[in-house]
Design an enzyme around this catalytic site. Sequence first.
Site, PDB file in Angstrom:
ATOM      1  N   HIS A   1      79.162  23.399  61.369  1.00 26.15           N
ATOM      2  CA  HIS A   1      80.293  22.463  61.339  1.00 26.15           C
ATOM      3  C   HIS A   1      80.887  22.334  59.939  1.00 26.15           C
ATOM      4  CE1 HIS A   1      79.126  21.543  65.444  1.00 26.15           C
ATOM      5  NE2 HIS A   1      80.248  20.866  65.574  1.00 26.15           N
TER       6      HIS A   1
ATOM      7  N   LYS B   1      73.703  15.381  72.406  1.00 26.10           N
ATOM      8  CA  LYS B   1      73.066  14.168  72.912  1.00 26.10           C
ATOM      9  C   LYS B   1      73.384  12.984  72.020  1.00 26.10           C
ATOM     10  CE  LYS B   1      68.443  14.790  70.852  1.00 26.10           C
ATOM     11  NZ  LYS B   1      68.064  13.545  70.165  1.00 26.10           N
TER      12      LYS B   1
END
Lengths: 193, 295
Positions: free
Chosen positions: A36, A102
């Site tokens: 990222h 999650k």
Amino acid sequence: MIKLQLPVGETQIRRLQVGDEVLLNGIMVTGRDAAHSWMIEEKPDEVRELLKNTMIYHCGPIVRKSGGTWSFVAAGPTTSIREEPYQGDIIGEYQVRGVIGKGGMGPKTLAALKKYGAVYLHAVGGAAALLAQAVVKVHDVIKLEEFGVPEAMWVIEVKDFPAIVTMDAHGNSLHKNIREQSTKIASRLIGIE
Amino acid sequence: MGFTLDVEKFRDAVVELIRRTSTNLPEDVLAAMETAREGEKDGSPAKSVLGFMLKNAYTARENSTPICQDTGTNIYLITIPEGVSLRKVESAIVDATREATKKTYLRPNAVDPVTGKNTGDNTGTMAPFLHFDEWDEPAIRVQLALKGGGCENVSDQYKLPDSRLKAGRNLDGVYRCIIDAINTAQGLGCAPGVAGIGIGGDRASGMIIAKKQLFRKLTDTNPDPELATLEKHLFHDLNKLGIGPMGFGGNTTVLGVKIGTAHRLPASFFVSIAYMCWADRRRSMVFKENEVSYD
């Protein structure tokens, strides 16, 4: 259960609602912390085609290599909120249709989901043995040497990969609702309302 | 009652211990999850998620693959007889860790915080984490827990008094901290988890006490009646929060609450919370000269 074939278009993604259970099929890409920050800081062109209209899976797998072929041994989701500073911009920049992870994500990502037409899908954390079975083929791996096994971007083909929509393209977040409710109960239990 | 350490045999036994810990969830944890599943509404996400977790655990056991890809911090509690070399035991465990990583029982999980480089074999400074005690038995007992990063990141430490929580330096104050910590954690530590609590100590020893609680069976009872009552009370109230499995809502937010204490300084009162995910991987072995038994 809603079957989603990847790559997927914006219209189909915008139809999804919080609470929908989906089964993913097709090619998606794993990415976590190193990937990222790399995508934001260096804006690499080599992943553009790969990411367009598909999903980024927040996952650092356990992999095995036999006879020159990689396979996934254990591959559950990792905590998504660490990517909050980057995720919204990545969704816009690379036309990603969703992220799987999650724990849910924050307001910046929620706004980006609405703006660009994407969803947050929650996979069952810790269920790595079952989820790895849904990864039927490893097509490629990007930045393996530099990022290491968990952080590399694995290009994977999945078959009936199960997940639940917990943040949709309409501004709804299951995580926000649950937090508000449980915080009320917690305040009542300790008498600090 | 002598004991001579056969390093090679010991190393192989530790590799097997790692395999069992990573791939085979303890019976008491499975039983607690089965009970939790019964207690959730039919057709609810909570019920289906618990079912998925259980199916995953049984699949991992059957295929001998890791329950979770995050095989986490490897925490060892090692109890040795007098005279056994700590260095030999440590080096055998380090070798076993490398071997278990090669066999994919463990994910390469040790990253240099300055260079960002992963050592690739789970070994490094303080990795694996070893804690030694001594006993009178002619055997080495090794207890191992694999604690993933998601649940480690929601673990926390409070300093009493805490004015926001109106928490004083007493068990009521402790209760308030734990309610707050589990609510803050939401589903992020892969709920339903186990809360290991350390009351007192300093910042380091308090957290060690908290982590040691995670080695207790979920079915045991705290020998201190006051703490046993607090454990029950917290278990009941935390499950009222409605956070549920993975934070999707439901009646099961924790599978257990375990509390230990350590003497504190007059000036300090820490409450340390070590949150363990539902994939509560802990196993132990007793290594004798001619026999190894696993639990």
